[in-house]
Design an enzyme around this catalytic site. Structure first.
Site, short mmCIF file in Angstrom:
data_model
loop_
_atom_site.label_atom_id
_atom_site.label_comp_id
_atom_site.label_asym_id
_atom_site.label_seq_id
_atom_site.Cartn_x
_atom_site.Cartn_y
_atom_site.Cartn_z
N HIS A 354 9.78 -1.17 5.77
CA HIS A 354 8.68 -2.15 5.78
C HIS A 354 8.29 -2.65 4.41
CE1 HIS A 354 7.45 -1.71 10.06
NE2 HIS A 354 7.99 -0.50 9.90
N LYS A 545 -6.36 -9.41 4.81
CA LYS A 545 -5.26 -8.46 4.72
C LYS A 545 -5.68 -7.39 3.72
CE LYS A 545 -2.63 -12.01 3.36
NZ LYS A 545 -1.44 -11.93 4.18
N ARG A 546 -4.91 -6.29 3.59
CA ARG A 546 -5.21 -5.32 2.55
C ARG A 546 -5.25 -6.02 1.19
NH1 ARG A 546 -5.37 0.27 3.99
NH2 ARG A 546 -5.56 0.62 1.75
N LYS A 551 -0.20 -9.42 -3.04
CA LYS A 551 -0.65 -10.40 -2.03
C LYS A 551 -1.46 -11.53 -2.68
CE LYS A 551 -0.85 -6.85 1.64
NZ LYS A 551 0.06 -7.31 2.71
N THR A 653 2.18 -10.17 9.40
CA THR A 653 1.99 -10.40 10.83
C THR A 653 0.68 -11.16 11.04
OG1 THR A 653 1.12 -8.15 10.91
CG2 THR A 653 3.35 -8.49 11.75
N LYS A 657 -0.56 -14.27 13.61
CA LYS A 657 -1.78 -14.30 14.42
C LYS A 657 -2.59 -15.56 14.12
CE LYS A 657 -1.65 -9.34 14.08
NZ LYS A 657 -2.01 -8.21 13.20
C1 26W Z 1 3.83 6.28 1.82
C2 26W Z 1 2.91 5.19 1.40
C3 26W Z 1 3.12 3.95 2.16
C4 26W Z 1 2.23 3.61 3.13
C5 26W Z 1 2.43 2.46 3.86
C6 26W Z 1 4.23 3.18 1.91
C7 26W Z 1 4.43 2.06 2.63
C8 26W Z 1 3.53 1.69 3.61
C9 26W Z 1 3.80 0.50 4.46
C10 26W Z 1 5.26 0.19 4.47
C11 26W Z 1 2.99 -0.67 4.11
C12 26W Z 1 3.01 -1.72 5.20
O1 26W Z 1 2.18 -1.69 6.07
N1 26W Z 1 3.94 -2.66 5.11
C13 26W Z 1 3.81 -3.87 5.89
O2 26W Z 1 4.49 -3.77 7.12
C14 26W Z 1 4.25 -4.90 7.95
C15 26W Z 1 4.90 -4.63 9.27
O3 26W Z 1 6.29 -4.64 9.15
C16 26W Z 1 4.76 -6.15 7.27
O4 26W Z 1 4.43 -7.25 8.07
C17 26W Z 1 4.14 -6.31 5.88
O5 26W Z 1 4.72 -7.39 5.21
C18 26W Z 1 4.34 -5.04 5.09
O6 26W Z 1 3.65 -5.11 3.86
#
Ligand code: 26W
Length: 810
Positions: A354, A545-546, A551, A653, A657
């Site tokens: 992701h 968003k976060r 971003k 995503t 929406k």
């Molecule tokens: C381990 C720490 C950590 C925590 C969360 C590393 C990575 C993440 C996620 C990968 C962050 C995340 O939510 N990524 C998002 O995933 C969405 C669903 O696929 C995408 O639409 C977003 O672009 C992406 O940032």
């Protein structure tokens, strides 16, 4: 088993009253809104329970091939409205509540969100469960029943404050505790090798208890299961201490175990790297594997055919330890030889990446794994050795190649690369948008792609149209029903037929009336949560968003300030009134992100209270962004800000929406924005800024943000105003560091390089918005193009190409 049916001839209204009396324990005429929420939930729960039993029975009798979706996060939001819709009970429940002088929307808002996730990844998992149930895909989501989910965000004097999210404090009507489903999960200790057999002499053990949430399918009686694990101290643990009367020590020991499922780590994209987090990951994986193996052995005599009956999906690397765990179970507990176990493993697992952000890629120190999971570390070393032997045959003598591929990063403190473990252990690896999947094989996984090109694929994300259109936007849904019929809920490509209405003035007018009503609702919400009055006739410009540097919320802020300065310089120009709306949480330890939140508030204070500006410009920050807040914001947006540096946002995503609810996108050529552009056409989206190859090239050539600062007077004025404290007169240096990080600190995400293009494109946005019918026509064109972004399409593709499971619907 013959289960006698309980005929519910009673109307929903009567059932609500009965539940008030029998389950909630209150006289119907004295019921509070929260009592009514609970009673209405019980009405749905009874039906869901029946559907769950029936679905499980069918799947068991068919020995169905199932998908197991392992995810540390499920951002479910509220359940009531979705459950009622799936059960066709919405109208009945609304009538029942009307007898108590209440409406369903208010009653539903009594329910706390299940915020068991951070952001995109967790919400995607929730949309996927909805689609798996709706497609009738035999499926289990497995995760953690965090006692505390994503923190609640409060803004105090412009700064984010975090409060614990005790979503379970009043209990939840939606969970089904499975008292009989408890598994031991072991940690620590050492490994004995006796006659070639490994025996893990663990040091500690905790029990994992199952709590199910039933995920209803729409247009089907099928349901999916979300099984969440709670950590409980093993029963024997505290007996000794209790017997000697040392209650404090006993409680302490109990906590040592139970803290594993206490709290969700609120870090989005940066690994916490803590022992407790590693224990969480192993805890839920180990419990889930035992559960799926038990279920398999209930239906089959052996594990030999496990890969034929279960597809295990890793939602990012967080559950990657599952690869080692399955090897351990097969080799150590079921006497498989290594090669046979490894072949089975490789047929079972698949993995979604992701994020490309290097700092988000999980690695664990070898020393920590040695301490917490010694047997798994041995297994990982063996996997690595066999893998590197294989890779060496592919490129003999290329030591650098092997170092890059290794599951162990040997530079500095030795660490296990969880993404490498996931790739090696899976038969398919996918990214989440076309661009992201392409970048994966050219950047972080290029060496793996050289070895195994066929392993890599793309699955563009999607969102569930039930929650994000039918439920969130009843106005637009009604218009779609009248125009297209109701089938779009289960076949979102029906939206394409809206193209026939692009020149239908009456249709456009109805669309505009609905958007305005949604904006009025959002304006009310803004007024109650921020105290700022905004005009529903202004353009609602939304970035939700976060909060993260990549971003680029800060780029949006730079535009706001430049607009403010331009309005002051030229107050009588025909400004298109705008309300700029932000929402999002910052990780508690992310200093720059928190500073951006505060900056938005400081600038908002100035602009919103400047009588020279009035409705021409407003800036608001809606606190505590989450699923339910998003359900109010998405339908009321005109403009969707998707402005990450090209090549950094895996998919997005929220972009889907917002467009689905009739917002136009202003965005970079990044993530799924590119596919949205392809679907809606170049004329119906505002794309600006550097493209991914240009970003790369500029990094190679050397990027000089100072050049932009010196040569663009408007940009310089904006940065100077912020940096010199114009918006923070009580502390003029407050944003100096933030501004310096752009001008002098390298501006890693290239805000200054994209600024001019962004501001010019915002001018085009204004021009179009001042022609309301044209704007709405393009907004409709966006809705029409969103068909492919249903998570039903995404899950259909996963089922067909990765999991090889036939959905029973569609
Ligand atoms: C381990 C720490 C950590 C925590 C969360 C590393 C990575 C993440 C996620 C990968 C962050 C995340 O939510 N990524 C998002 O995933 C969405 C669903 O696929 C995408 O639409 C977003 O672009 C992406 O940032």
């Amino acid at each position: 088993m013959n289960v006698s049916a309980t005929p519910s001839t009673a109307s929903p209204a009567e059932q609500i009253n009965a539940h008030l009396l029998h389950t909630v324990g209150v006289a119907p005429d004295r019921a509070s809104p929260s009592d009514l929420m609970l009673a209405t939930a019980q009405l749905a729960r009874a039906q869901l329970s029946k559907r769950w039993v029936a679905t499980q029975e069918t799947e068991r009798s068919q020995k169905a091939r199932r998908v197991v979706y392992l995810s540390m996060e499920f951002l479910m939001g509220r359940t009531l409205s979705n459950a009622l819709a799936a059960l066709n009970l919405t109208e009945g429940a609304a009538k029942g509540l009307a007898q108590h002088a209440q409406n369903l929307e208010d009653i539903a808002s009594q329910e706390p969100d299940a915020a068991l996730g951070n952001g995109g990844l967790g919400r995607l998992a929730a949309c996927f469960l909805d689609s798996m149930a709706t497609l009738g895909l035999p499926s289990f989501g497995y995760g953690i029943r965090y006692e505390y989910g994503m923190f609640a965000q409060e803004i105090q004097q412009g700064s984010q404050m975090e409060h614990p999210d005790s979503w379970l404090k009043d209990g939840t009507p939606w969970e089904f505790p499975r008292a009989d489903l408890t598994y031991p999960v072991r940690f620590g200790g050492w490994v004995a090798h006796v006659n070639d057999k490994a025996v893990w002499k663990h040091a500690g053990e905790v029990a994992a208890k199952a709590y199910d949430m039933v995920v209803p399918g729409h247009g089907t009686d099928k349901v999916s299961t979300l099984r969440l694990w709670k950590a409980v101290a093993p029963e024997h643990i505290d007996l000794g201490a209790f017997n000697t009367g040392d209650y404090a020590r006993a409680a302490c020991a109990k906590n040592e175990y139970e803290n594993i499922s206490w709290v969700l780590y609120p870090n989005d994209s940066t690994p916490a790297g803590r022992e407790l987090r590693l224990k969480q990951e192993y805890f839920f994986v180990a419990a889930s594997m035992q559960d799926l193996i038990k279920r398999h052995l209930d239906e089959h005599p052996t594990l030999n055919n496990l890969a034929e009956h279960v597809a295990i999906h890793l939602n990012d690397t967080h559950p990657a330890i599952g690869v080692a765990e399955l090897m351990r179970i097969l080799c150590d507990e079921h006497a498989f030889d290594w090669d046979r176990a490894w072949a089975l493993c490789g047929k079972t697992f698949s993995y979604t990446n992701h994020t490309l952000m290097p700092e988000a890629l999980e690695t664990w120190p070898v020393s920590l794994l040695q301490h917490v999971l010694p047997r798994h570390l041995e297994i990982i070393f063996r996997i690595n050795k066999e893998f590197l032997d294989h890779a060496a045959r592919f490129r003999p003598g290329d030591q650098e190649f092997l170092k890059r591929l290794s599951l162990i990063d040997e530079v500095g403190e030795r660490r296990v690369r969880m993404a490498h473990l996931s790739v090696v252990g899976s038969h398919q690896v996918n990214g989440v948008s076309a661009l992201h999947s392409e970048l994966l094989v050219h950047t972080i996984f290029s060496d793996f792609a050289a070895l195994w090109p066929e392993r890599f694929t793309n699955m563009t994300n999607g969102v569930t149209p039930r929650r994000w259109l039918a439920q969130a936007n009843p106005g637009l849904s009604g218009l779609l029903d009248d125009t297209l019929g109701k089938a779009w809920r289960l076949d979102l490509t029906q939206l394409k037929r809206l193209e026939d209405r692009l020149d239908d003035a009456a249709f456009i007018e109805k669309f505009m009336v609905i958007k305005r009503a949604n904006k009025v609702r959002l304006a009310h919400y803004i007024a109650t949560t921020t105290g700022v009055q905004v005009s529903p006739d202004s353009l609602f410009d939304v970035q939700v968003k976060r909060i993260h540097e990549y971003k680029r919320q800060l780029l949006n802020v730079l535009h706001v300030v430049s607009r403010y300065q331009a309005i002051l310089a030229n107050p009588n120009a025909p400004w298109v009134p705008r309300t700029v709306i932000f929402a999002g949480k910052a990780a508690s330890s992310y200093v720059a992100a928190k500073s951006i939140i505060r900056l938005i508030h400081d600038i908002g204070q100035t602009i919103n209270n400047d009588p020279r500006v009035g409705d021409k410009l407003k800036l608001v920050f809606i606190p505590n962004y989450g699923v339910s807040v998003a359900e109010i914001i998405m339908p009321g947006a005109d403009l969707s800000e998707q402005i990450s540096t090209a090549g950094t946002e895996a998919s997005g995503t929220g972009n889907m929406k917002l467009a689905l609810n009739g917002a136009l996108t202003i965005g970079t050529d990044d993530g799924a924005n590119i596919e949205i552009r392809q679907q809606v056409g170049d004329e119906n989206i505002f794309i600006f800024g550097l493209k991914t190859p240009e970003v790369r090239q500029l990094r190679v050539e050397g990027y000089h943000p100072l050049h932009h600062y010196q040569n663009n007077p408007a940009l310089k004025a904006v940065l100077d105003a912020i940096g010199e404290g114009q918006f923070s007169p009580d502390e003029p240096e407050r944003y100096r560091a933030l501004v310096n990080s752009l001008v002098w600190g390298g501006d890693h995400y290239m805000l200054l390089a994209d600024y001019a293009s962004y501001v010019a494109t915002q001018g085009q946005v204004d021009a179009l918005y001042s022609q309301p019918a044209s704007w709405s026509q393009r907004a409709i064109r966006n809705v029409a193009g969103m068909g492919v972004f249903s998570s039903d399409r995404t899950i259909g593709e996963y089922a067909r190409d990765i999991w090889h499971i036939q959905p029973d619907n569609h």
